[in-house]
Enzyme design. Structure first.
Site, PDB file in Angstrom:
ATOM      1  N   GLU A   1       2.733  -2.511  -7.180  1.00  0.00           N
ATOM      2  CA  GLU A   1       2.270  -2.327  -5.801  1.00  0.00           C
ATOM      3  C   GLU A   1       0.778  -2.585  -5.730  1.00  0.00           C
ATOM      4  O   GLU A   1       0.034  -2.155  -6.614  1.00  0.00           O
ATOM      5  CB  GLU A   1       2.444  -0.872  -5.335  1.00  0.00           C
ATOM      6  CG  GLU A   1       3.831  -0.339  -5.245  1.00  0.00           C
ATOM      7  CD  GLU A   1       3.810   1.147  -4.829  1.00  0.00           C
ATOM      8  OE1 GLU A   1       2.787   1.636  -4.320  1.00  0.00           O
ATOM      9  OE2 GLU A   1       4.826   1.803  -5.057  1.00  0.00           O
TER      10      GLU A   1
ATOM     11  N   GLU B   1       3.444   6.510   6.635  1.00  0.00           N
ATOM     12  CA  GLU B   1       2.684   5.341   6.175  1.00  0.00           C
ATOM     13  C   GLU B   1       2.757   4.178   7.169  1.00  0.00           C
ATOM     14  O   GLU B   1       2.613   3.021   6.781  1.00  0.00           O
ATOM     15  CB  GLU B   1       3.150   4.932   4.779  1.00  0.00           C
ATOM     16  CG  GLU B   1       2.867   6.062   3.789  1.00  0.00           C
ATOM     17  CD  GLU B   1       2.829   5.646   2.338  1.00  0.00           C
ATOM     18  OE1 GLU B   1       1.782   5.863   1.699  1.00  0.00           O
ATOM     19  OE2 GLU B   1       3.845   5.117   1.843  1.00  0.00           O
ATOM     20  N   LYS B   2       2.937   4.514   8.444  1.00  0.00           N
ATOM     21  CA  LYS B   2       3.052   3.432   9.433  1.00  0.00           C
ATOM     22  C   LYS B   2       1.727   2.682   9.618  1.00  0.00           C
ATOM     23  O   LYS B   2       1.706   1.560  10.092  1.00  0.00           O
ATOM     24  CB  LYS B   2       3.581   3.955  10.766  1.00  0.00           C
ATOM     25  CG  LYS B   2       2.710   4.995  11.442  1.00  0.00           C
ATOM     26  CD  LYS B   2       3.383   5.502  12.715  1.00  0.00           C
ATOM     27  CE  LYS B   2       2.556   6.557  13.421  1.00  0.00           C
ATOM     28  NZ  LYS B   2       2.395   7.778  12.620  1.00  0.00           N
TER      29      LYS B   2
ATOM     30  N   ARG C   1       7.172  14.219   0.151  1.00  0.00           N
ATOM     31  CA  ARG C   1       7.947  13.675  -0.969  1.00  0.00           C
ATOM     32  C   ARG C   1       7.547  14.385  -2.268  1.00  0.00           C
ATOM     33  O   ARG C   1       6.561  15.116  -2.293  1.00  0.00           O
ATOM     34  CB  ARG C   1       7.762  12.162  -1.092  1.00  0.00           C
ATOM     35  CG  ARG C   1       6.332  11.739  -1.355  1.00  0.00           C
ATOM     36  CD  ARG C   1       6.225  10.225  -1.497  1.00  0.00           C
ATOM     37  NE  ARG C   1       4.835   9.813  -1.620  1.00  0.00           N
ATOM     38  CZ  ARG C   1       4.427   8.557  -1.710  1.00  0.00           C
ATOM     39  NH1 ARG C   1       5.309   7.571  -1.673  1.00  0.00           N
ATOM     40  NH2 ARG C   1       3.159   8.262  -1.821  1.00  0.00           N
TER      41      ARG C   1
ATOM     42  N   ASN D   1       9.417   7.063  -8.828  1.00  0.00           N
ATOM     43  CA  ASN D   1       8.256   6.391  -8.251  1.00  0.00           C
ATOM     44  C   ASN D   1       7.009   7.203  -8.555  1.00  0.00           C
ATOM     45  O   ASN D   1       6.944   8.390  -8.234  1.00  0.00           O
ATOM     46  CB  ASN D   1       8.398   6.270  -6.728  1.00  0.00           C
ATOM     47  CG  ASN D   1       7.327   5.370  -6.127  1.00  0.00           C
ATOM     48  OD1 ASN D   1       7.356   4.157  -6.309  1.00  0.00           O
ATOM     49  ND2 ASN D   1       6.373   5.964  -5.434  1.00  0.00           N
ATOM     50  N   GLU D   2       6.059   6.576  -9.203  1.00  0.00           N
ATOM     51  CA  GLU D   2       4.768   7.229  -9.480  1.00  0.00           C
ATOM     52  C   GLU D   2       4.955   8.696  -9.900  1.00  0.00           C
ATOM     53  O   GLU D   2       4.533   9.623  -9.199  1.00  0.00           O
ATOM     54  CB  GLU D   2       3.836   7.129  -8.277  1.00  0.00           C
ATOM     55  CG  GLU D   2       3.393   5.707  -8.004  1.00  0.00           C
ATOM     56  CD  GLU D   2       2.327   5.610  -6.917  1.00  0.00           C
ATOM     57  OE1 GLU D   2       2.203   6.557  -6.123  1.00  0.00           O
ATOM     58  OE2 GLU D   2       1.632   4.588  -6.864  1.00  0.00           O
TER      59      GLU D   2
ATOM     60  N   HIS E   1      -0.189   1.972   7.041  1.00  0.00           N
ATOM     61  CA  HIS E   1      -0.484   1.282   5.780  1.00  0.00           C
ATOM     62  C   HIS E   1      -0.077  -0.181   5.944  1.00  0.00           C
ATOM     63  O   HIS E   1       1.010  -0.472   6.428  1.00  0.00           O
ATOM     64  CB  HIS E   1       0.308   1.947   4.646  1.00  0.00           C
ATOM     65  CG  HIS E   1      -0.110   1.501   3.288  1.00  0.00           C
ATOM     66  ND1 HIS E   1       0.148   0.239   2.808  1.00  0.00           N
ATOM     67  CD2 HIS E   1      -0.773   2.148   2.304  1.00  0.00           C
ATOM     68  CE1 HIS E   1      -0.340   0.144   1.576  1.00  0.00           C
ATOM     69  NE2 HIS E   1      -0.902   1.279   1.257  1.00  0.00           N
TER      70      HIS E   1
ATOM     71  N   TRP F   1      -4.804   6.208   3.585  1.00  0.00           N
ATOM     72  CA  TRP F   1      -5.060   7.524   2.986  1.00  0.00           C
ATOM     73  C   TRP F   1      -6.463   7.688   2.418  1.00  0.00           C
ATOM     74  O   TRP F   1      -6.745   8.643   1.744  1.00  0.00           O
ATOM     75  CB  TRP F   1      -4.020   7.844   1.915  1.00  0.00           C
ATOM     76  CG  TRP F   1      -3.636   6.698   1.018  1.00  0.00           C
ATOM     77  CD1 TRP F   1      -2.518   5.931   1.139  1.00  0.00           C
ATOM     78  CD2 TRP F   1      -4.350   6.180  -0.108  1.00  0.00           C
ATOM     79  NE1 TRP F   1      -2.487   4.969   0.163  1.00  0.00           N
ATOM     80  CE2 TRP F   1      -3.600   5.106  -0.623  1.00  0.00           C
ATOM     81  CE3 TRP F   1      -5.554   6.512  -0.733  1.00  0.00           C
ATOM     82  CZ2 TRP F   1      -4.018   4.351  -1.718  1.00  0.00           C
ATOM     83  CZ3 TRP F   1      -5.971   5.769  -1.825  1.00  0.00           C
ATOM     84  CH2 TRP F   1      -5.198   4.699  -2.312  1.00  0.00           C
TER      85      TRP F   1
END
Ligand code: GLA
Length: 643
Positions: free
Chosen positions: A303, A352-353, A107, A145-146, A355, A311
């Site tokens: 968040e 991110e599965k 991303r 986003n961020e 997370h 991570w």
């Protein structure tokens, strides 16, 4: 901000078959969710082919939310351009300092200064805004986003051109730039603007002024992207507030002050670093920073995680039972009016599965979902807290320019870390039950009694004068070593360190002596990593090295007082010094302190107040309120009481 506590998380329905959505919203209602962030990474589905827009699934998701009384922080999906974008416009991909182009497949694969990225990002943002401008579920724009999380600095030719344009607006002439950067050194004098590059890989140390300005430019480029989207959104939906989720306290590439000035409400993300000692104190720093960025007004925690992230290799720690609640209430205590998570439903696939999420892979009959539900009910019961404020009497100064300048590798010591030092001073206040704001050196300090300057290597003339003025008018100041050393261009302030504040501190320093080993001071305290050969001019000496040279000084200045430390004191001694200056300034804790128990107060406009006491220990504790009542907080528990 809503008049209840916003509660929820990122909802990514596009990752799931639509049959799942009904269950999602039913479980959201069961958990008390009233807010979700939606569509953040959906560009490639909303515009699967360039110029072809497909909104059907997002229409249905928004409608489902509206019917269920859940509102949306609707995203502009510009943080992750689709593969077609990279394929069609490879020149818009980011390039690192070594000249490596970074590809799509994760991303944020775009150059912040790319004109074509901006054009395509604004087009999809406009489409989203036009489509949902009147939708009843729309509460807030979640722009991008961020910003800069992965692509904060790009070194490509487009960035080089934009950097030159930025420099031309900052410096009246090339002479001025040459002077600011000290280019007489190492034969770096520029005779044409076109010769200036981003600080790409070089044989030796790059010019510090160039590096510092490039970091400023890179941060500004991201703010500009935000502004371009925000202006467009304001034209289409003038009444809908806009934000972007910052990473305050965790990520230092973006100047949070510059961003915050442009947000209708500050929102931020915070992830607990499980490997840190006492990570809940790091959380408190981030929360205090977010509140300060929002001018003390309530802010939004966009968040955090219900349990492990995926991570922090090699070991991603899951949260212990009760930790999710303590973390959430700590953010609330420090001024958040919204508690949100990444993400609602744990992904089945993708990076991110692993997370954690509000609804884990194992489903609703789980520790996490039970805690999520209980927290939702508790926050609904705390609706009166919404809108109340945290009032701090202490400010701790930090500035991105200073952090960036000190990041240049050619320093007297690479072991000094201004962010960690600021967090260590903040931690001393946390343990003392004293809440502080984080302030910009040029910000308004008039409302504080005490200002702490743990390590502000770079300070502008205006920032230097601001602190002096604060002390002159009766404030108490504590300055740590290696502060006030250089001007805004990273040029040394001559005539003895710390050039910005020799008068304020009544001290002059001739030379730095970084320490290989800790040393013992006359008081018995330990100094670490750093010492200075200082001489007092008007200050009094409160502690010394074995040589008799000063380690801690106190100077009366105007109606106030300025203390100075010439070394990094051990934690206990630092707590002692901070206790002394708090005493001199008349700063009081929120309640009687018990080790490991966090105490913070939020106050309503009508004078009513809430005392939060959060017990991070395994032992029951009794906290004494300011008016002498005792409150028992069981091990791992948290209470909110009047007071
Ligand atoms: C960031 C991002 C989210 C997600 C989380 C968890 O905060 O904004 O999209 O990646 O981290 O890793």
């Amino acid at each position: 901000m809503p008049d209840v506590i916003a509660y929820g998380g990122d909802w990514n329905p596009e990752q799931w078959p639509e049959e799942t959505w009904e269950q999602d919203v039913a479980l959201m209602r069961e958990a008390g969710v009233n807010r979700v962030s939606l569509g953040i990474f959906s560009w490639s589905l909303l515009e699967p082919v360039e110029g072809v827009f497909e909104f059907g699934w997002l229409d249905r998701a928004m409608d489902l939310l509206a019917v269920n009384g859940i509102r949306a922080n609707l995203a502009t999906p510009t943080a992750s351009p689709p593969p077609w974008f990279a394929d069609t416009y490879p020149e818009a991909l980011p390039v690192d300092a070594d000249g490596r182009r970074l590809y799509h497949g994760s991303r944020q694969a775009f150059c912040p200064s790319s004109p074509i990225y901006k054009e395509k990002a604004l087009r999809i943002a406009e489409q989203v805004a036009l489509r949902y401008r009147d939708h009843p579920a729309l509460a807030l724009w979640h722009v991008h986003n961020e910003y800069g999380c992965h692509n904060a600095r790009c070194y490509c030719d487009a960035s080089a051109a934009a950097f030159r344009a930025w420099l031309r607006s900052r410096y009246a002439s090339l002479d001025e730039l040459n002077d600011a950067w000290g280019t007489a050194f190492w034969s770096q004098h520029y005779s044409d603007w076109a010769q200036i590059l981003p600080p790409r890989a070089t044989p030796s140390f790059v010019n510090p002024g160039q590096l510092l300005d490039f970091r400023r430019f890179s941060s500004d480029a991201l703010v500009e992207l935000y502004l371009a989207e925000r202006e467009l959104l304001k034209q289409i939906t003038p009444g809908v507030p806009a934000t972007t989720n910052l990473m305050a306290g965790a990520h230092w590439d973006m100047d949070c002050w510059a961003f915050a000035a442009e947000l209708d409400v500050v929102s931020t993300d915070h992830y607990l670093i499980g490997a840190r000692a006492e990570p809940h104190i790091d959380l408190a720093f981030a929360a205090d920073y977010a509140r300060s960025l929002n001018g003390g007004r309530p802010w939004l925690l966009m968040e955090h995680s219900t349990s492990a992230v995926n991570w922090q290799q090699p070991r991603n720690l899951a949260k212990a039972p009760g930790e999710l609640r303590r973390n959430s209430l700590a953010h609330l205590a420090r001024g958040a009016d919204g508690i949100m998570f990444f993400q609602w439903r744990q992904s089945r696939a993708g990076a991110e599965k692993w997370h954690s999420a509000m609804l884990p892979h194992a489903g609703p009959d789980t520790k996490i979902f039970r805690e999520v539900k209980a927290l939702g009910a508790e926050l609904a019961g705390l609706a009166d807290v919404a809108g109340s404020r945290v009032e701090a009497e202490v400010a701790l100064l930090i500035d991105h320019s200073s952090v960036w300048a000190q990041d240049h590798p050619a320093q007297p010591s690479s072991e000094l870390d201004p962010v960690e030092e600021a967090k260590r001073w903040h931690a001393a206040l946390w343990r003392a039950g004293i809440t502080c704001d984080i302030a910009h050196p040029e910000g308004d300090l008039s409302g504080y009694r005490l200002v702490l300057v743990p390590q502000l290597y770079l300070v502008s003339d205006a920032g230097a004068a601001n602190l002096e003025e604060f002390a002159r008018r009766g404030g108490v100041v504590l300055v740590g070593p290696y502060s006030g050393i250089v001007d805004e261009h990273d040029r040394v302030r001559l005539g003895g360190y710390p050039g910005a504040w020799r008068d304020l501190l009544g001290v002059t320093v001739e030379e730095f002596f970084p320490l290989a080993e800790p040393i013992r001071l006359a008081s018995g305290a330990t100094g670490r990593l750093w010492s200075e050969a200082a001489r007092v001019t008007t200050a009094k000496v409160l502690d010394t090295y074995a040589s008799g040279e000063p380690a801690w000084t106190r100077n009366e200045f105007g109606d106030g007082v300025a203390h100075y430390l010439t070394t990094l004191l051990d934690d206990a001694a630092l707590a002692g010094v901070i206790g002394t200056v708090c005493g001199e300034a008349g700063v009081e804790p929120a309640a009687g302190t018990v080790p490991g128990v966090e105490v913070v107060r939020r106050t309503r406009a009508d004078g009513g107040s809430f005392l939060f006491a959060i017990n991070h220990t395994g032992e029951d504790a009794t906290v004494t309120t300011r008016d002498g009542r005792t409150v028992t907080v069981a091990a791992g528990d948290a209470v909110v009481v009047p007071g």
